[in-house]
Scaffold this motif. Structure first.
Motif, mmCIF file in Angstrom:
data_model
loop_
_atom_site.group_PDB
_atom_site.id
_atom_site.type_symbol
_atom_site.label_atom_id
_atom_site.label_comp_id
_atom_site.label_asym_id
_atom_site.label_seq_id
_atom_site.Cartn_x
_atom_site.Cartn_y
_atom_site.Cartn_z
ATOM 1 N N LEU A 1 0.847 -1.193 0.000
ATOM 2 C CA LEU A 1 0.000 0.000 0.000
ATOM 3 C C LEU A 1 0.879 1.237 0.000
ATOM 4 O O LEU A 1 1.754 1.379 0.862
ATOM 5 C CB LEU A 1 -0.909 -0.004 1.226
ATOM 6 C CG LEU A 1 -1.858 -1.207 1.360
ATOM 7 C CD1 LEU A 1 -2.610 -1.137 2.675
ATOM 8 C CD2 LEU A 1 -2.829 -1.267 0.195
ATOM 9 N N LEU A 2 0.662 2.112 -0.949
ATOM 10 C CA LEU A 2 1.469 3.321 -1.092
ATOM 11 C C LEU A 2 0.704 4.509 -0.526
ATOM 12 O O LEU A 2 -0.465 4.718 -0.864
ATOM 13 C CB LEU A 2 1.804 3.557 -2.565
ATOM 14 C CG LEU A 2 2.504 2.374 -3.257
ATOM 15 C CD1 LEU A 2 2.711 2.677 -4.729
ATOM 16 C CD2 LEU A 2 3.832 2.063 -2.585
ATOM 17 N N PRO A 3 1.324 5.306 0.346
ATOM 18 C CA PRO A 3 0.601 6.394 1.010
ATOM 19 C C PRO A 3 0.183 7.480 0.034
ATOM 20 O O PRO A 3 0.896 7.793 -0.918
ATOM 21 C CB PRO A 3 1.614 6.913 2.036
ATOM 22 C CG PRO A 3 2.946 6.522 1.487
ATOM 23 C CD PRO A 3 2.733 5.228 0.762
ATOM 24 N N GLN B 1 1.165 5.623 6.078
ATOM 25 C CA GLN B 1 2.468 5.024 5.918
ATOM 26 C C GLN B 1 2.368 3.836 4.972
ATOM 27 O O GLN B 1 1.340 3.159 4.917
ATOM 28 C CB GLN B 1 3.030 4.559 7.273
ATOM 29 C CG GLN B 1 3.336 5.694 8.242
ATOM 30 C CD GLN B 1 3.923 5.181 9.544
ATOM 31 O OE1 GLN B 1 3.977 3.979 9.782
ATOM 32 N NE2 GLN B 1 4.366 6.095 10.385
ATOM 33 N N SER B 2 3.461 3.606 4.251
ATOM 34 C CA SER B 2 3.495 2.452 3.360
ATOM 35 C C SER B 2 3.467 1.174 4.198
ATOM 36 O O SER B 2 4.137 1.067 5.220
ATOM 37 C CB SER B 2 4.753 2.490 2.492
ATOM 38 O OG SER B 2 4.824 1.340 1.672
ATOM 39 N N SER B 3 2.667 0.209 3.765
ATOM 40 C CA SER B 3 2.564 -1.046 4.498
ATOM 41 C C SER B 3 2.336 -2.182 3.511
ATOM 42 O O SER B 3 1.898 -1.957 2.376
ATOM 43 C CB SER B 3 1.418 -0.995 5.518
ATOM 44 O OG SER B 3 0.187 -0.714 4.868
ATOM 45 N N GLN B 4 2.656 -3.381 3.958
ATOM 46 C CA GLN B 4 2.483 -4.564 3.127
ATOM 47 C C GLN B 4 1.410 -5.464 3.737
ATOM 48 O O GLN B 4 1.439 -5.757 4.931
ATOM 49 C CB GLN B 4 3.796 -5.333 2.989
ATOM 50 C CG GLN B 4 4.808 -4.631 2.102
ATOM 51 C CD GLN B 4 6.024 -5.496 1.819
ATOM 52 O OE1 GLN B 4 6.356 -6.384 2.579
ATOM 53 N NE2 GLN B 4 6.691 -5.237 0.699
ATOM 54 N N VAL B 5 0.469 -5.872 2.906
ATOM 55 C CA VAL B 5 -0.621 -6.742 3.325
ATOM 56 C C VAL B 5 -0.757 -7.848 2.279
ATOM 57 O O VAL B 5 0.039 -7.932 1.338
ATOM 58 C CB VAL B 5 -1.942 -5.958 3.466
ATOM 59 C CG1 VAL B 5 -1.853 -4.956 4.597
ATOM 60 C CG2 VAL B 5 -2.297 -5.237 2.164
ATOM 61 N N ARG B 6 -1.753 -8.684 2.464
ATOM 62 C CA ARG B 6 -2.011 -9.768 1.531
ATOM 63 C C ARG B 6 -3.299 -9.504 0.757
ATOM 64 O O ARG B 6 -4.217 -8.855 1.256
ATOM 65 C CB ARG B 6 -2.134 -11.101 2.272
ATOM 66 C CG ARG B 6 -0.887 -11.485 3.063
ATOM 67 C CD ARG B 6 0.260 -11.841 2.147
ATOM 68 N NE ARG B 6 1.476 -12.156 2.905
ATOM 69 C CZ ARG B 6 2.635 -12.496 2.336
ATOM 70 N NH1 ARG B 6 2.708 -12.561 1.021
ATOM 71 N NH2 ARG B 6 3.685 -12.757 3.076
#
Length: 371
Positions: A236-238, A244-249
């Motif tokens: 996910l790009l802010p 904040q940038s975060s990584q999910v599935r």
């Protein structure tokens, strides 16, 4: 080669005297071009080759799992409003009430009927018990005892009917009040006090603030690479400084393609308290699973575009340019991934505009991977 016999034939007559000098001059000018082509100085790049993996960058919309246009369960006049636009409400919170005076009066009538039925049922039981004691002494006929027993059954049936009517009327009265079916924020209010509304009237729009998800429209050509692939990583790009940038599935792939856009919907559950609000746009980068095809990464300047939409590159083979048709599978800043290149060949990435297949070349500078 121009032979002496040819010159002899041309020299006959005044016209031949004028033509011979022109032919000699043209032959002198063309001789260097016919003897050898000019060598082109080029820079070459040795590409890296790996399995094709593409990061698909998409923009989607943040949506709430629960988003409802609320309508009353009963027709009536708006008597009171308890929620305003923008207000946070809890599940089960009262939102509005309708004028319920008639329903209350009807409820009172049914309650009185229930009380009367209870009295009648109690009296029927008493009368039955009375004859039951006398029947043991054989002082009353059997038919009278059966009549009293039947009267008890009728009284109990009347009481059950009145009790059911009471529950029905209580439900009708309760439906004059609208409650929030889930916690969220009131995003719209479309009624005012004193208005007549029906069960088809949308009075509030309620949007859930938690359990948000991102809906992405994925082109149909990526279906085969995403379907049945668990744990696909999504970055996910802010969009704002609060995020904040975060990584999910990847949460779910809706396996239905829109006939209008030829896209399918991918759903990504968003982290709680991450600064996202329903209706926002959001960018996400999907890491597509690696394919079995090998691709070569080369500078963008090495690709020569064709008028028909195709593309080609030039490799250096035995000091000459060799053209190869390629397929571009991905573009990044300053470089492209292509399929169709031979292994261990240097690729020309400077001065390809005027280069032709088979032209002699001389390598000036070499870059890329180390052989």
């Amino acid at each position: 080669m121009i032979t002496g016999r040819f010159f002899k034939s041309l020299s006959r007559g005044p016209a031949g005297d004028r033509l011979i000098p022109k032919i000699l001059l043209a032959a002198a000018l063309c001789a260097p071009a016919l003897s050898h082509a000019e060598t082109t100085q080029v820079d070459v790049y040795f590409p890296t080759t790996d399995q094709h993996q593409r990061n698909l960058l998409l923009t989607g919309t943040v949506e709430a799992r629960q988003h409802a246009d609320l309508a009353p369960l009963q027709d009536g006049v708006v008597a009171a409003i308890f929620a305003e636009r923008g207000e946070q409400v809890a599940k089960g919170q009262k939102l509005l009430t309708l004028d319920s005076r008639l329903a209350e009066l009807e409820l009172q009538r049914v309650e009185a009927e229930v009380r009367a039925s209870k009295v009648a049922q109690a009296e029927a039981v008493r009368r039955y018990q009375e004859v039951l004691g006398l029947s043991e002494q054989q002082l009353v006929p059997t038919t009278q005892m059966e009549e009293r027993r039947s009267a008890v059954s009728v009284a109990e049936a009347d009481l059950n009917r009145a009790t059911a009517l009471l529950a029905l009327q209580q439900e009708r009265l309760d439906r004059h009040t609208l409650y929030a079916p889930f916690a969220g924020v009131i995003s719209a209010r479309s009624i005012n006090l004193g208005e007549w509304i029906t069960r088809q009237s949308s009075v509030f729009t309620l949007v859930q603030q938690q359990d948000l998800r991102l809906a992405l429209q994925v082109p149909q050509e990526y279906y085969a690479r995403l379907v049945g692939t668990p744990d696909t990583l999504v970055t996910l790009l802010p969009e704002t400084s609060a995020q904040q940038s975060s990584q999910v599935r990847l949460s779910q792939l809706v396996e239905v393609v829109s006939a209008d856009s030829r896209t399918m919907t991918a759903l990504v559950d968003l982290p709680r308290d991450a600064g996202w609000v329903p209706g926002m746009s959001a960018r996400a980068q999907i890491a597509l699973p690696r394919s079995e095809l090998s691709v070569s990464w080369i500078p963008s300047s090495a690709v020569k575009a064709h008028p028909d939409g195709g593309a080609s590159v030039f490799a250096v083979e035995q000091d000459r340019a060799k053209r190869y048709q390629v397929e571009i599978v991905e573009r990044q800043e300053g470089r492209v991934a292509v399929m169709g290149l031979p292994a261990d060949h240097s690729i020309v990435f400077s001065g390809i505009e005027l280069l032709n297949d088979g032209d002699p070349v001389q390598i000036q500078h070499i870059s890329g991977r180390t052989l």
